[in-house]
Motif scaffolding. Sequence first.
Motif, mmCIF file in Angstrom:
data_model
loop_
_atom_site.group_PDB
_atom_site.id
_atom_site.type_symbol
_atom_site.label_atom_id
_atom_site.label_comp_id
_atom_site.label_asym_id
_atom_site.label_seq_id
_atom_site.Cartn_x
_atom_site.Cartn_y
_atom_site.Cartn_z
ATOM 1 N N VAL A 12 32.056 38.675 42.766
ATOM 2 C CA VAL A 12 32.815 39.917 42.658
ATOM 3 C C VAL A 12 33.093 40.119 41.167
ATOM 4 O O VAL A 12 33.569 39.201 40.494
ATOM 5 C CB VAL A 12 34.153 39.824 43.430
ATOM 6 N N THR A 13 32.778 41.294 40.652
ATOM 7 C CA THR A 13 33.135 41.633 39.273
ATOM 8 C C THR A 13 34.198 42.720 39.323
ATOM 9 O O THR A 13 34.212 43.551 40.224
ATOM 10 C CB THR A 13 31.912 42.112 38.470
ATOM 11 N N TYR A 14 35.104 42.693 38.342
ATOM 12 C CA TYR A 14 36.232 43.619 38.377
ATOM 13 C C TYR A 14 36.887 43.712 37.007
ATOM 14 O O TYR A 14 36.585 42.934 36.102
ATOM 15 C CB TYR A 14 37.255 43.177 39.428
ATOM 16 N N ASN A 15 37.775 44.672 36.865
ATOM 17 C CA ASN A 15 38.603 44.807 35.670
ATOM 18 C C ASN A 15 39.942 44.128 35.955
ATOM 19 O O ASN A 15 40.692 44.583 36.812
ATOM 20 C CB ASN A 15 38.837 46.277 35.328
ATOM 21 N N ALA A 16 40.229 43.063 35.254
ATOM 22 C CA ALA A 16 41.483 42.344 35.468
ATOM 23 C C ALA A 16 42.673 43.100 34.875
ATOM 24 O O ALA A 16 43.794 42.953 35.342
ATOM 25 C CB ALA A 16 41.401 40.947 34.871
#
Length: 80
Positions: A12-16
Amino acid sequence: KMPACVRHKGIVTYNAFENVGNNMSFSFAALDDKKNGVIITGIYTRENSYVYAKEIINGQSTRELSKEEKEALSKALSEN
């Protein structure tokens, strides 16, 4: 077939953080056929990067998982 090798994965890739774009943070789950393995999470900020690892045993973590880590683990567990 090698049951002790990594055979199931989920990422999963995301903006923290709101001020960082391009989904630079990630959670990656890698499991063997016995549902043992690791979740590796990388948190990216403009100033620093942090990497965390959490052990998975029988499909469960002994430490609390973030929602992104849970999603990566779910993807790995559902992969045939």
